[in-house]
Design a protein around this motif. Structure first.
Motif: not given
Ligand SMILES: [Mg+2]
Ligand SMILES: Cc1ncc(C[n+]2csc(CCOP(=O)(O)OP(=O)(O)O)c2C)c(N)n1
Length: 532
Positions: A431, A458, A460, A462
């Protein structure tokens, strides 16, 4: 004929039929040449897109990717894709405009002025030249082709000032033959064969420079009973299903340990980039035999006992026949047991999140033909994919862990699909990463590419969240609010959906591969179906 027309005509004679670009007033004459030669011009939305598309095109076709961009901001925007191609040894020709010759170095404020433009890309190209006279071009373009065809391929940048491009060119320029490839020293091959035949626990490690060595690699591995590890760029050279294949599992502990257990390591066409294993340096205990076309690699920290500078295929063929004349100490069955053991250890150590990633890869694998090309972004699911997405064919898996530039996957996939229209191509991005180059969905839609774009969401950044959490640093700037990916993609002219089950994901990919335009497929990490 103008210089701009003559350049494109010459490139056409070298086999260039597609360019990725963004036009500007300084490059108008290049476009007269594009029209004259009937080349396909793919219009990017940002020059980073153009250079990354050219990179993806090169990976899918083996031919140099070409971009046509303006000077100044065109060059600085394209720099990321150029640098990635440099890190991953991909052939790319960047033709940029430049302000008028007389203005260079004066600081007069010429439009798109960039102090010493050739120097800006000098560190990310095999060479970067500012052309002052059209007559220089046949030699410079021949030199670029020599780099692409007869050495470690890397990008070349030619800056063409706005007062040079319109100059008249009378005679037709001719192509020049590429130099031959460097052949291995027979004495060094004999020495390598002796050492490998006497090894008790040999191991082979191949990178992108070993693409094209499939048959001799399998023959050598089988003769020696040597496990074969590969980097991301080397995936599929030995099919993942081969009993001696460790795949690209170098991120995993037992595979890393195997390099300390082998007594002789044959390292072919790889710099062993940290982006593939996430360590400052891999520990290798045994003697290293290295084959590389680039002599400077042969003096790196992975210091070889036997350094062989040569074209990898020629060297591996020679090594394979030298080994056929010897009786190796190691046994194939022992090597296969060792591989099973390492892979079992690796599987047992997978984390819960990696298991979620692996579930997605298993679904994607089931929907994709063996020759499908996967372009991966710098997202956790792709890190896992390096070992969890098996590949039977080389040049099908690309994840540039080395330059690790967010946003690379979508434009690379566009370039690959344009270069190899009959093969399935998909992009996989996070994302965070997708937002860097999301505008290129409009390019893909305009080109009507049947391209599935998987967004692993997710909510984020991440990889960085995990790093902050681990070190107990407050989460700052790592949880950006994402757009509604489905609506965003639709507004850019794509189909879009969110995966609701493994079956749905597989079906969505199959449909996307046959669609009349790109399809964004969002896969949320918090989906309950992933845990079912
Ligand atoms: Mg992500
Ligand atoms: C151009 C660029 N800027 C910053 C980074 C540092 N970086 C590495 S991974 C990452 C997070 C990416 O987030 P996302 O794409 O959502 O993938 P995830 O880690 O969440 O799977 C960042 C910011 C990078 N690799 N490239």
């Amino acid at each position: 004929m103008t210089c701009g027309e003559a350049v494109m005509k010459l490139l056409s004679a070298y086999g260039v039929d597609t360019v990725f670009g963004m036009a500007g007033t300084m490059t108008l004459e290049l476009y007269r040449g594009i029209a004259r030669t009937g080349m396909r011009h793919v219009q990017c939305r940002h020059e980073q897109g153009a250079s990354l598309m050219a990179d993806g095109y090169a990976r899918a076709t083996g031919k140099p990717g070409v971009c046509t961009i303006i000077g100044g901001p065109g060059v600085t925007n394209a720099a990321t894709g150029i640098a990635q191609a440099y890190c991953d040894s991909q052939p790319m020709l960047v033709l940029s405009g430049a302000s008028a010759t007389l203005t260079h170095g004066k600081g007069w404020g010429a439009i798109h002025e960039l102090n010493d433009q050739a120097a800006v890309t000098a560190g990310i190209t095999a060479f970067s030249a500012m052309v002052r006279d059209p007559a220089e071009l046949p030699e410079l373009i021949a030199r670029a082709h020599a780099v692409f065809r007869a050495s470690r391929p890397r990008p070349v940048h030619l800056s063409l000032p706005r007062d040079v491009l319109p100059l008249p060119v009378e005679a037709d320029w001719e192509t020049r033959r590429a130099p031959t490839l460097p052949m291995p020293d027979p004495a060094a091959i004999e020495e390598a064969a002796d050492r490998l035949a006497q090894a008790r626990r040999p191991l082979i490690f191949v990178g992108g420079g070993a693409v094209g060595t499939g048959e001799p690699l399998a023959a050598i591995a089988e003769r020696l009973g040597a496990p074969v590890l590969c980097t991301n760029a080397g995936k599929g050279i030995l099919p993942s299903s081969h009993a001696l294949s460790l795949g690209c599992s170098i991120l995993q502990e037992a595979s890393q340990r195997s390099l300390t257990q082998a007594d002789v390591v044959l390292l072919v066409g790889s710099e062993v980039a940290a982006g593939d294993h996430f360590l400052p340096r891999l520990e290798v205990s045994g003697d290293i035999i290295r084959i590389d076309i680039d002599p400077t690699e042969l003096t790196s920290m992975y210091r070889p006992a036997v350094p062989i500078q040569a074209d990898a295929r020629a060297a591996m063929l020679a090594l394979s026949s030298a080994l056929a004349r010897r009786k190796p100490t190691a046994q194939r069955s022992r090597g296969e047991d060792w591989v099973r053991d390492i892979l079992a250890h690796n599987t047992a150590k997978m984390t819960e999140v990696e298991k979620l990633h692996a579930r997605v890869w298993k679904t994607l694998r089931s929907a994709l033909a063996a020759d499908a090309i996967v372009m991966g972004d710098a997202t956790q699911i792709v890190y896992t994919g390096s070992f969890a997405m098996p590949m039977e064919v080389e040049r099908c898996w690309y994840y540039s862990g080395n330059y690790c530039a967010l946003g690379c996957a979508l434009p690379m996939a566009i370039g690959a699909k344009i270069g190899a229209p009959h093969r399935p191509v998909i992009a996989v991005a996070g994302d965070g990463g997708i937002m860097f180059t999301v505008a290129e969905l409009a390019t893909a839609a305009e080109e009507r590419l049947a391209l599935p774009v998987i967004v692993w969401n997710n909510d984020a950044l991440k990889a960085i969240v995990d790093g902050m959490d681990e070190r107990q640093i407050p989460r700052i700037g790592v949880e950006p609010r994402s757009p509604d990916f489905v609506r965003l993609a639709q507004s850019l002219g794509c189909h879009a959906s969110r995966a609701t089950s493994a079956d749905h994901l597989a079906q969505a990919v199959l449909q996307a591969l046959a669609a009349d335009r790109p399809t964004l497929i969002e896969v949320r990490q918090d989906s309950t179906w992933l845990r079912a």
